[in-house]
Enzyme design. Structure first.
Site, mmCIF file in Angstrom:
data_model
loop_
_atom_site.group_PDB
_atom_site.id
_atom_site.type_symbol
_atom_site.label_atom_id
_atom_site.label_comp_id
_atom_site.label_asym_id
_atom_site.label_seq_id
_atom_site.Cartn_x
_atom_site.Cartn_y
_atom_site.Cartn_z
ATOM 1 C CG HIS A 1 -2.023 -0.798 1.148
ATOM 2 N ND1 HIS A 1 -2.728 -1.817 1.868
ATOM 3 C CD2 HIS A 1 -2.993 -1.035 0.117
ATOM 4 C CE1 HIS A 1 -3.793 -2.360 1.630
ATOM 5 N NE2 HIS A 1 -3.943 -1.827 0.402
ATOM 6 N NE ARG B 1 -0.493 -9.309 -17.629
ATOM 7 C CZ ARG B 1 0.015 -8.207 -17.807
ATOM 8 N NH1 ARG B 1 -0.997 -7.026 -18.360
ATOM 9 N NH2 ARG B 1 1.294 -7.600 -18.175
ATOM 10 N NE ARG C 1 -0.879 -15.069 -20.057
ATOM 11 C CZ ARG C 1 -0.022 -14.041 -19.196
ATOM 12 N NH1 ARG C 1 1.344 -14.054 -19.156
ATOM 13 N NH2 ARG C 1 -0.888 -13.259 -18.311
ATOM 14 C CD GLU D 1 5.354 -17.126 -19.936
ATOM 15 O OE1 GLU D 1 4.895 -16.398 -19.013
ATOM 16 O OE2 GLU D 1 4.547 -18.076 -20.152
ATOM 17 C CG ASN E 1 7.605 -9.776 -16.151
ATOM 18 O OD1 ASN E 1 8.355 -8.730 -16.725
ATOM 19 N ND2 ASN E 1 6.308 -9.011 -15.937
ATOM 20 C CG ASP E 2 6.990 -15.994 -15.463
ATOM 21 O OD1 ASP E 2 7.240 -16.010 -14.487
ATOM 22 O OD2 ASP E 2 5.659 -16.384 -15.786
ATOM 23 N NE ARG F 1 7.381 -12.767 -12.524
ATOM 24 C CZ ARG F 1 6.156 -12.392 -12.805
ATOM 25 N NH1 ARG F 1 5.987 -11.047 -12.553
ATOM 26 N NH2 ARG F 1 5.306 -12.976 -13.305
ATOM 27 C CB CYS G 1 4.108 -9.410 -23.855
ATOM 28 S SG CYS G 1 4.552 -11.001 -23.205
#
Length: 948
Positions: free
Chosen positions: A571, A678, A714, A811, A834-835, A845, A882
């Site tokens: 937060h 997504r 995807r 990935e 990312n992956d 990550r 992506c």
């Protein structure tokens, strides 16, 4: 200070989209005489910088600093949208708290709203509210629950009549500090009400300080099995009475007679008599925050039967499968949790829970030691190695922006003092003098603050110092032999923990204030100076910051935030983005070794900090800072121009979307298509798997908005960190290496077939690209290809997409290494950096200590991308990227130089990425790619690219 009045609230508003809602809000401010018409542009400009979505269906639009000249008078207008709005960041909004602020008064409203973030169901109640008073109440005050714990129970009392037991229960509430003597007198004046099963109820609203429920039971049960005594205040007791009603309806009320404290608390928490129970201690250093709570709910969901959890000291038992409920417990390290389950397999399920909690719920934990874990003195530890000067230090990017300023480290001082002292009178004198000096310090600071929120907080601290009960508790400790320091801190900790135990957000914040006040006095007693922020602009460095800490910041001086702990989804990070403060988090303990006054460059986009930069590096950073604003304006103006390098080499720039409704916004921002839809978020929005018609409608909405631009969807990618409630996955030691992505989808081929059919039927006459996640080799692709080809044969061409391609995401490192065999059969590749990065580098990550090292510009990752592109182009296939790397300004030319054909980024980043492409030619991009591939580490890559 801004306050929320009923006349500031507009009900029943409607808007076609979020932009229209902003216009409506600007008009409301203008009609109220708070702003000029041009303030509207300020609202839109602020939203273009970053989303002002706060949480729980609330957004807080406010203008940019440049638009403050259009504010006539500070004020606020709250607009309720009962039907809801899809905000541009994928969130659903029902209320806009729109602020016209001449300086930073909007922080007052933000601070008031932080307590609603974790309250379950607030969004729905805001949408359903039919009066301004209801909206004001929901936004302005926290929910307070009646207290029920061991201290409010009076079991086995030597009395027989209901009247005597009612007075005993009232006296117990008086002893617990919940009521004043007038409450006890009110109970004495009334006859208890019979509830049945030998139970009775007495209640009063008179002189109630804290709502609570007491129970007194007789030493020898008979006609009277127990008397409840309710200290009522508002509707805080409703939940307790509802659970009591359920207990009576089940016929278990009489079982409270003669029961132990734990049994009574269990029954009134909602645990059945036949339930298996487990008590286990929380070992996580920071309690059940989001990360371990998420692990806990995944374990609970995997057991196949309902599991409840509560704090051992009392409170309602909540579903262990609900993230918001589990986090809402506010369990700290050392507290005990009670889990319960009923039915076949309950004991085995609780054993799994027990093991998971003891193992740390995904975090490294140490055994709990009563003597070590609960001292009032902070333990010393070896200082970590200092950060090197003029060297980038990687961390987690939490809020975009660049800051250059001297740093200020908010360190908690270390206090050394004796625990015991023989001269009680001298200790009392010392404590009294220290409290008096602390009050004088606070009074001086209030005067310096000259009003505003800082002055209000400091005034509240003054009031805390004047609390007679706090002082009396310290004196009791001193008279028992404690030193002034030990007696004072024990009183502070006891009061703070009592506040935290109520599991209320505002009261938890008051606990932090109590400790702040306590340290001020402790510092005087120990002759240790408390840290004070400088009067000049600075970058704040701290171990961690909570939402209330961020909301209190003086944004006129704080240029950026740097924390040793925390994550980009905390937060505090969300609020930093809402306030437009650059932030880098999770940088590790070494940042706490920095010295106050040292210059620091903080890059909230790259996720790095550079302490004591050289003049050359500082000059470059300042130039970047000046260029940033001009670049953003120019990028927005040219957002509809084709994405191409200086010499005309085309690279498509598309948008990543989690919500089909945001496709129109992506087009408005210049996206040339959607490079990643997504689709799992569509599934997550439904209580069960969406049927064919529902999915067709969702996909068609995005395709319609794209108006002929390509859509890359995807297929369902769940598992790992994205569970589906209606698709439970067995507990796995490492879910990121288990059932997720396409391998999970293939366990339910009927779900995958429905999704593929829906995509094909929605894509009639449109360019459609479908890609499969987490493919490790060609065998998995072939399995899906058989299903895909069958659907192409079954569906008439007139009823399905004809311009359609089937590709895979790269990935998993094996997919990149085997790219030649895949490229011969797939239609395209899309690299999910990312992956790919976390699997290549073996770094989660989301890891609190290592995530900063998961850099997609690592040469190992770049080599895998190079192999993928080479294999694809050899077969005439295209390659997109992506992941987050696609919007990294340093990475864009490298990716183009490697031959990537498409970059898919967040919709907000589209104009900037297109602008970045226009800053270099293809030859320069290839040179940068070669330079990056020649390096040995990610840090070396970034240094080399920056120096070029």
């Amino acid at each position: 200070m801004l306050t929320l009045r009923q006349e500031d609230i507009l009900l029943g508003c409607e808007a076609s989209d979020w932009q229209a809602a902003l216009d409506h809000a600007a008009e409301a401010l203008q009609v109220a005489g708070l702003v000029e018409a041009d303030y509207r542009q300020g609202l839109h400009a602020r939203e273009a910088q970053s989303s002002t979505y706060l949480g729980n269906a609330i957004a807080i639009p406010h203008g940019t600093p440049e638009s403050r000249c259009h504010v006539k008078q500070t004020g606020v207008r709250v607009l309720q949208f009962p039907r809801g709005l899809d905000w541009h960041d994928g969130q659903r909004v029902h209320v806009l708290v729109t602020i016209a602020a001449q300086s930073d008064e909007h922080l007052d409203i933000l601070r008031q709203l932080t307590h609603v973030l974790d309250r379950d169901g607030v969004g729905e109640r805001l949408a359903a509210a039919d009066s301004p008073a209801q909206v004001a109440a929901l936004l302005s005050r926290a929910v307070v629950e009646a207290r029920l714990d061991a201290e409010t129970l009076c079991l086995g009392f030597p009395a027989h009549s209901a009247e005597e037991l009612a007075l005993a229960a009232a006296a117990r509430l008086r002893q617990a500090g919940c009521v004043a003597p007038g409450f006890v007198a009110a109970i004495a004046e009334q006859a208890p009400l019979a509830l049945g099963q030998g139970l009775w109820l007495a209640h009063s609203h008179r002189e109630v300080a804290t709502p609570a429920l007491a129970l007194a039971t007789p030493a020898e049960p008979g006609a009277v099995n127990g008397v409840f005594c309710l200290a009522a205040q508002g509707d805080a007791h409703r939940g307790l009475l509802e659970r009591l009603s359920v207990l009576l309806e089940s016929g278990q009320g009489s079982e409270l007679a003669g029961a132990s404290v734990q049994t009574v608390l269990a029954r009134l928490a909602g645990e059945g008599a036949g339930a298996e129970t487990l008590t286990v201690r929380v070992l996580n250093a920071h309690g059940l925050h989001a990360r371990p709570a998420k692990q806990l709910i995944q374990v609970a969901r995997a057991q196949g039967l309902p599991i409840k959890v509560r704090l051992a000291e009392g409170g309602e038992a909540v579903a262990a499968s609900s993230l918001t409920k589990v986090i809402g417990l506010g369990a700290r390290r050392g507290q005990r949790l009670v889990f319960s389950a009923e039915g076949e397999g309950a004991r085995e399920a609780l054993a799994a829970i027990d093991q998971a909690v003891r193992d740390g719920l995904g975090e490294r934990v140490t055994p709990f030691d009563e003597g070590r874990d609960a001292p009032p003195v902070e333990a010393s530890a070896p200082a970590p190695e200092p950060l090197a000067a003029d060297r980038p230090h990687p961390a987690v990017a939490a809020s975009p922006g660049l800051a250059i300023a001297p740093l200020f480290v908010m360190r908690t001082p270390r206090f050394d003092y004796p625990a015991r002292a023989a001269d009680a009178a001298e200790q009392e004198r010392r404590l009294g003098a220290a409290i008096h000096e602390g009050a004088e310090q606070l009074e001086a600071l209030v005067t310096q603050a000259r009003g505003g929120e800082v002055a209000e907080i400091l005034s509240m601290h003054e009031e805390m110092l004047e609390d007679p009960e706090l002082y009396q508790a310290a004196l009791e400790g001193i008279r028992d032999g404690a030193s002034a320091e030990a007696g004072w801190w024990e009183a502070i900790e006891t009061a703070a923990r009592a506040q935290e135990a109520l599991a209320d957000r505002l009261l938890a914040e008051r606990a932090a204030d109590l400790r702040d006040v306590g340290r001020r006095v402790l510092g005087i007693l120990c002759d240790v100076a408390m840290p004070e922020p400088p009067a000049h602009p600075y970058i704040l460095v701290a171990d961690d910051l909570g939402p209330s800490d961020v909301a209190r910041l003086d944004t006129a001086r704080v240029r950026g935030l740097l924390t040793a702990r925390g994550g980009a989804t905390a937060h505090s990070a969300i609020l930093a983005r809402a306030l437009g403060i650059p932030a880098v988090v999770g940088a590790g303990e070494r940042v706490l070794t920095l010295s106050n006054g040292d210059d620091l460059i903080l890059d909230g986009e790259r996720g790095q900090v550079i302490p004591r930069p050289s003049q050359e590096r500082r000059d470059r950073a300042e130039l970047r800072l000046k260029e940033r604003e001009a670049r953003e304006k120019a990028a927005w103006a040219a957002r509809f121009e084709p994405a191409a390098t200086v010499d005309g080499h085309r690279v498509e720039v598309a948008a990543n979307l989690g919500n089909t409704a945001h496709a129109a916004d992506a087009v408005e921002r210049g996206a040339e298509g959607v490079g990643l839809l997504r689709t799992e978020f569509i599934f997550m929005a439904h209580a069960q798997a969406p049927d064919l018609e529902a999915q067709i409608a969702e996909y068609r909405e995005a395709l319609d908005a794209l108006d002929g631009r390509p859509l890359v969807a995807r297929t369902l990618d769940v598992g790992g960190d994205k569970p589906l409630a209606y698709w439970p996955v067995p507990q796995e030691d490492n879910p990121f290496l288990g059932l997720r992505g396409i391998r999970l989808a293939l366990t339910r081929p009927e779900v995958l077939e429905t999704q593929l059919r829906a995509l094909l039927m929605a894509g009639v006459g449109r360019p459609l690209r479908i890609m499969l996640p987490m493919v490790k080799d060609v065998a998995e692709f072939r399995t899906v290809r058989v299903l895909f080809d069958r659907l192409l044969e079954e569906l008439p061409e007139a009823e399905r997409a004809t311009d359609v391609q089937l590709g895979v995401m790269i990935e998993v490192p094996s997919a990149a290494l085997l790219a030649p065999s895949l490229a011969a059969e797939v239609d395209f590749f899309s690299v999910g950096t990312n992956d790919l990065t976390q699997y290549t580098l073996a770094i989660d990550r989301g890891h609190p200590e290592l995530s900063a090292q998961a850099d997609g510009l690592h040469p190992a990752v770049l080599r895998l991308i190079e192999m993928t592109v080479s294999a694809a182009h050899a077969q005439g296939k295209w390659v997109g990227v992506c992941g987050e790397l696609a919007s990294d300004a340093a990475a864009v030319p490298v990716l183009v130089g490697l031959g990537v054909d498409e970059l898919s980024v967040s919709a907000r980043q589209v104009p900037l990425v297109k602008a970045r492409l226009r800053e270099f030619d293809l030859e320069e991009a290839r040179a940068r790619a070669e330079l990056a591939l020649a390096q040995a580490t990610a840090e070396a890559v970034r240094d080399a690219l920056e120096a070029r």
